[in-house]
Design an enzyme around this catalytic site. Structure first.
Site, PDB file in Angstrom:
ATOM      1  N   LEU A   1      67.850  56.862  47.264  1.00 13.92           N
ATOM      2  CA  LEU A   1      67.398  57.714  46.163  1.00 13.92           C
ATOM      3  C   LEU A   1      66.013  58.272  46.472  1.00 13.92           C
ATOM      4  O   LEU A   1      65.065  57.526  46.733  1.00 13.92           O
ATOM      5  CB  LEU A   1      67.356  56.923  44.859  1.00 13.92           C
ATOM      6  CG  LEU A   1      68.685  56.304  44.419  1.00 13.92           C
ATOM      7  CD1 LEU A   1      68.581  55.750  43.008  1.00 13.92           C
ATOM      8  CD2 LEU A   1      69.819  57.317  44.519  1.00 13.92           C
TER       9      LEU A   1
ATOM     10  N   ARG B   1      53.244  60.044  39.171  1.00 12.52           N
ATOM     11  CA  ARG B   1      51.986  59.292  39.240  1.00 12.52           C
ATOM     12  C   ARG B   1      51.240  59.479  40.556  1.00 12.52           C
ATOM     13  O   ARG B   1      50.107  59.061  40.703  1.00 12.52           O
ATOM     14  CB  ARG B   1      52.263  57.794  38.975  1.00 12.52           C
ATOM     15  CG  ARG B   1      52.503  57.497  37.511  1.00 12.52           C
ATOM     16  CD  ARG B   1      53.072  56.103  37.323  1.00 12.52           C
ATOM     17  NE  ARG B   1      54.502  56.064  37.638  1.00 12.52           N
ATOM     18  CZ  ARG B   1      55.222  54.944  37.666  1.00 12.52           C
ATOM     19  NH1 ARG B   1      54.656  53.771  37.432  1.00 12.52           N
ATOM     20  NH2 ARG B   1      56.517  54.990  37.931  1.00 12.52           N
TER      21      ARG B   1
ATOM     22  N   GLY C   1      67.950  60.556  35.956  1.00 10.85           N
ATOM     23  CA  GLY C   1      67.886  59.099  36.065  1.00 10.85           C
ATOM     24  C   GLY C   1      68.547  58.575  37.328  1.00 10.85           C
ATOM     25  O   GLY C   1      69.265  59.300  38.021  1.00 10.85           O
TER      26      GLY C   1
ATOM     27  N   ASP D   1      61.284  55.162  47.912  1.00 14.72           N
ATOM     28  CA  ASP D   1      59.891  54.764  47.691  1.00 14.72           C
ATOM     29  C   ASP D   1      59.704  53.249  47.760  1.00 14.72           C
ATOM     30  O   ASP D   1      58.697  52.725  47.292  1.00 14.72           O
ATOM     31  CB  ASP D   1      59.363  55.336  46.367  1.00 14.72           C
ATOM     32  CG  ASP D   1      60.159  54.852  45.164  1.00 14.72           C
ATOM     33  OD1 ASP D   1      61.181  54.165  45.358  1.00 14.72           O
ATOM     34  OD2 ASP D   1      59.750  55.166  44.027  1.00 14.72           O
TER      35      ASP D   1
ATOM     36  N   ASN E   1      63.896  43.644  38.617  1.00 13.85           N
ATOM     37  CA  ASN E   1      64.905  44.373  39.381  1.00 13.85           C
ATOM     38  C   ASN E   1      64.189  45.180  40.454  1.00 13.85           C
ATOM     39  O   ASN E   1      63.305  45.978  40.151  1.00 13.85           O
ATOM     40  CB  ASN E   1      65.646  45.323  38.427  1.00 13.85           C
ATOM     41  CG  ASN E   1      66.546  46.295  39.164  1.00 13.85           C
ATOM     42  OD1 ASN E   1      67.098  45.978  40.200  1.00 13.85           O
ATOM     43  ND2 ASN E   1      66.683  47.500  38.606  1.00 13.85           N
TER      44      ASN E   1
ATOM     45  N   ASN F   1      54.496  54.031  43.628  1.00 12.19           N
ATOM     46  CA  ASN F   1      54.508  54.952  42.501  1.00 12.19           C
ATOM     47  C   ASN F   1      53.180  55.687  42.365  1.00 12.19           C
ATOM     48  O   ASN F   1      53.094  56.734  41.750  1.00 12.19           O
ATOM     49  CB  ASN F   1      54.791  54.197  41.196  1.00 12.19           C
ATOM     50  CG  ASN F   1      56.220  53.660  41.188  1.00 12.19           C
ATOM     51  OD1 ASN F   1      57.172  54.424  41.324  1.00 12.19           O
ATOM     52  ND2 ASN F   1      56.365  52.359  41.073  1.00 12.19           N
TER      53      ASN F   1
HETATM   54  C1  UD1 Z   1      63.598  51.711  38.683  1.00  6.30           C
HETATM   55  C2  UD1 Z   1      64.569  50.795  37.949  1.00  6.30           C
HETATM   56  C3  UD1 Z   1      63.833  49.526  37.549  1.00  6.30           C
HETATM   57  C4  UD1 Z   1      63.254  48.858  38.762  1.00  6.30           C
HETATM   58  C5  UD1 Z   1      62.396  49.827  39.563  1.00  6.30           C
HETATM   59  C6  UD1 Z   1      62.028  49.194  40.882  1.00  6.30           C
HETATM   60  C7  UD1 Z   1      66.183  52.183  36.784  1.00  6.30           C
HETATM   61  C8  UD1 Z   1      66.590  52.765  35.482  1.00  6.30           C
HETATM   62  N1  UD1 Z   1      65.081  51.467  36.776  1.00  6.30           N
HETATM   63  O1  UD1 Z   1      62.566  52.063  37.786  1.00  6.30           O
HETATM   64  O2  UD1 Z   1      64.750  48.630  36.895  1.00  6.30           O
HETATM   65  O3  UD1 Z   1      62.504  47.730  38.377  1.00  6.30           O
HETATM   66  O4  UD1 Z   1      63.093  51.045  39.838  1.00  6.30           O
HETATM   67  O5  UD1 Z   1      61.126  49.980  41.602  1.00  6.30           O
HETATM   68  O6  UD1 Z   1      66.862  52.354  37.767  1.00  6.30           O
HETATM   69  N2  UD1 Z   1      65.246  58.798  41.334  1.00  6.30           N
HETATM   70  C9  UD1 Z   1      66.147  59.803  41.599  1.00  6.30           C
HETATM   71  N3  UD1 Z   1      66.617  60.558  40.563  1.00  6.30           N
HETATM   72  C10 UD1 Z   1      66.228  60.346  39.282  1.00  6.30           C
HETATM   73  C11 UD1 Z   1      65.317  59.310  39.014  1.00  6.30           C
HETATM   74  C12 UD1 Z   1      64.844  58.548  40.058  1.00  6.30           C
HETATM   75  O7  UD1 Z   1      66.525  60.029  42.755  1.00  6.30           O
HETATM   76  O8  UD1 Z   1      66.717  61.077  38.403  1.00  6.30           O
HETATM   77  C13 UD1 Z   1      64.755  57.995  42.469  1.00  6.30           C
HETATM   78  C14 UD1 Z   1      63.255  58.108  42.662  1.00  6.30           C
HETATM   79  O9  UD1 Z   1      62.940  59.147  43.588  1.00  6.30           O
HETATM   80  C15 UD1 Z   1      62.898  56.751  43.225  1.00  6.30           C
HETATM   81  C16 UD1 Z   1      63.916  55.832  42.608  1.00  6.30           C
HETATM   82  O10 UD1 Z   1      64.993  56.640  42.188  1.00  6.30           O
HETATM   83  O11 UD1 Z   1      63.064  56.711  44.626  1.00  6.30           O
HETATM   84  C17 UD1 Z   1      63.352  55.045  41.432  1.00  6.30           C
HETATM   85  O12 UD1 Z   1      62.924  55.929  40.441  1.00  6.30           O
HETATM   86  P1  UD1 Z   1      61.708  55.608  39.508  1.00  6.30           P
HETATM   87  O13 UD1 Z   1      61.599  56.665  38.478  1.00  6.30           O
HETATM   88  O14 UD1 Z   1      60.515  55.304  40.331  1.00  6.30           O
HETATM   89  O15 UD1 Z   1      62.262  54.275  38.807  1.00  6.30           O
HETATM   90  P2  UD1 Z   1      61.439  53.210  38.052  1.00  6.30           P
HETATM   91  O16 UD1 Z   1      61.027  53.736  36.740  1.00  6.30           O
HETATM   92  O17 UD1 Z   1      60.390  52.681  38.966  1.00  6.30           O
END
Ligand code: UD1
Ligand code: CA
Length: 459
Positions: free
Chosen positions: A6, A13, A82, A106, A170, A228
């Site tokens: 992902l 941030r 999401g 990330d 998680n 982040n």
């Molecule tokens: C997410 C998890 C959380 C976990 C954390 C660990 C979910 C809902 N939450 O939260 O439980 O503790 O990671 O680091 O999964 N991304 C996409 N598309 C989107 C949103 C995000 O590709 O629409 C990717 C981001 O680029 C990133 C990753 O998913 O690589 C995580 O996204 P981020 O928004 O950082 O999740 P957290 O809020 O940190």
């Protein structure tokens, strides 16, 4: 095995125009580290890997940065709704025959051993990588039942006070059987604090359908740290740097301070190498046995022969140095410089696209560009090769055992014969024959009884 990475999130941030996954860690984009790990995992597990990277924010830039990665397929998530929505975009590319492992662009320090342990623990069911951390703020929490079985994940913003007190988080990384994962993804809702489709909700669905879920606690929480913010990026950079410093010491190098070295590439060292503080090593760097690197040197794609000393504040780029040489302080070797054994290049000397033969010296304030210098030749202080006529660069040859006096200009293209001596202050633009003394400067004259001018009285 399907590997979904992902990388579509904006990384708000970071406050950056650069997509988050392109920010460098140890000189390479975050995503490059995750891709390396994904490939290494497939090798170790002995399976073919279908790698799918989900991009969205800055998608064109990310695709462009990895245009050479032929084993990677990209899918675009637009808009970004999401993590669950992100994996759903990859679903059509996922092969039902193998499991799907989700990684995060990330979370770059994740290790192959950790992922192998997760795959083993999942044993065909769902495997969720978790970690116990002292400060779980910001992460999703892992909710377990009275028997210690994982029941669901709750995001911090949706959690009750009691759930927030859970310190098992998680990591985001999970593996699941692909056909089930697809059906769970298709049924995700977004009725939560962020109005997003959470990947984490597939855990509760698995539990409901009695697909076994194993929560696998990472041995070292440092490996699952996410980036982040710039502050977190800096923290990870220190972790990576500490690791490469340890590897160098294991290989036989003494580091004046393992906390003050930066390696941004592949570095190999022989035995008894010494590296003083503040040095930066980029690209491919090779230091043979007993090389000494003084404080604050920068080396980018450089190989250095045994016993050579690089003195403080030396800047080297794409060059090769032989054994027993001495370079610096304050020397600059530019691309294409090749110094043979025992060469001395001193302070404020610049060498570019030139070969300097064995035992030759340029100890002070000189420029050698586009020139082959033979062995045992001495280039005096302040001497330069004028290799550029304003339009073209020209190539020159200086023979062996040549003495070029101080402050000479050698106008290229020029050939200086073996054993020649050029007097200080000469500007030579024609062939210099071997042996003999060549002078190209005006004769010294003295005007006896000459009176200095005196100041006129004005008005
Ligand atoms: C997410 C998890 C959380 C976990 C954390 C660990 C979910 C809902 N939450 O939260 O439980 O503790 O990671 O680091 O999964 N991304 C996409 N598309 C989107 C949103 C995000 O590709 O629409 C990717 C981001 O680029 C990133 C990753 O998913 O690589 C995580 O996204 P981020 O928004 O950082 O999740 P957290 O809020 O940190
Ligand atoms: Ca988020």
């Amino acid at each position: 095995m399907n590997l979904v990475i992902l990388a579509a999130g904006q990384g708000k941030r970071m406050r950056s125009d650069l997509p988050k996954v392109l920010h460098p860690l140890a000189g390479r984009p975050l995503l490059a580290h995750v891709l390396d790990t994904a490939r290494a995992l497939a090798r170790e597990a002995g399976v073919a890997a279908d790698i799918v990277v989900v991009v969205g924010h800055g998608a064109a830039q990310v695709r462009e940065a990895f245009a050479g990665a032929e084993d990677v397929r990209f899918v675009t998530q637009q808009p970004q709704l999401g993590t669950g929505h992100a994996v759903l975009q990859a679903a059509p590319l996922l092969n039902d025959a193998g499991p799907t492992l989700v990684l995060y662009g990330d979370v770059p320090l994740i290790r192959v051993e950790t992922l192998l342990a997760l795959l083993r623990a999942a044993a065909g069911g769902v495997g969720l990588l978790t970690a116990s951390v002292p400060d779980p703020a910001g992460y999703g929490r892992v909710v377990r039942d009275a028997h210690g079985r994982v029941t669901r994940i709750v995001e911090e913003r949706d959690a009750t006070a009691a759930e927030r007190a859970i310190d098992e988080i998680n990591t985001g990384i999970l593996v699941a059987p692909t056909p089930q994962l697809k059906s769970w993804l298709a049924r995700l809702g977004n009725d939560n604090a962020q109005g997003e489709y959470y990947l984490t909700d597939v855990i509760a669905q698995a539990v409901r359908e009695r697909v076994p879920v194993s929560g696998c606690v990472a041995a070292d929480p440092a490996h699952v740290l996410g980036v982040n913010s710039r502050s977190q990026l800096a923290r990870l950079e220190r972790i990576v740097q500490r690791r490469s410093a340890e590897a160098l010491m294991e290989a036989g190098a003494t580091l004046a301070d393992p906390a003050r070295i930066d390696v941004r590439g592949d570095m190999r060292v022989g035995a008894d190498v010494f590296i003083d503080v503040g040095c930066v090593f980029e690209g491919q760097v090779e230091l043979a046995d007993r090389v000494r690197v003084g404080a604050y040197c920068v080396l980018r794609n450089v190989s250095v022969g045994a016993g050579t000393e690089l003195v403080a504040f030396t800047y080297l780029e794409r060059c090769q140095i032989g054994a027993g040489a001495r370079v610096g302080p304050f020397a600059r070797l530019r691309p294409g410089a090749r110094l043979d054994d025992e060469v001395h290049i001193g302070n404020f000397v610049e060498v570019k696209a030139s070969v300097v033969g064995k035992g030759s010296k340029a100890n002070h304030l000189a420029y050698i560009g586009d020139t082959d210098v033979g062995p045992r030749t001495n280039i005096g202080a302040g001497t330069i090769v004028a290799n550029y006529d304003g339009v073209n660069k020209h190539h020159s040859r200086i023979g062996e055992n040549v003495q070029v006096g101080s402050n000479c200009v050698l106008v290229a293209p020029i050939h200086v014969g073996d054993g020649a001596t050029i007097g200080a202050g000469s500007t030579v633009a024609r062939e210099v024959p071997p042996g003999g003394l060549t002078l190209a400067r005006s004769r010294q004259v003295t005007i006896p009884g000459w009176k200095r001018p005196t100041k006129k009285s004005s008005g």
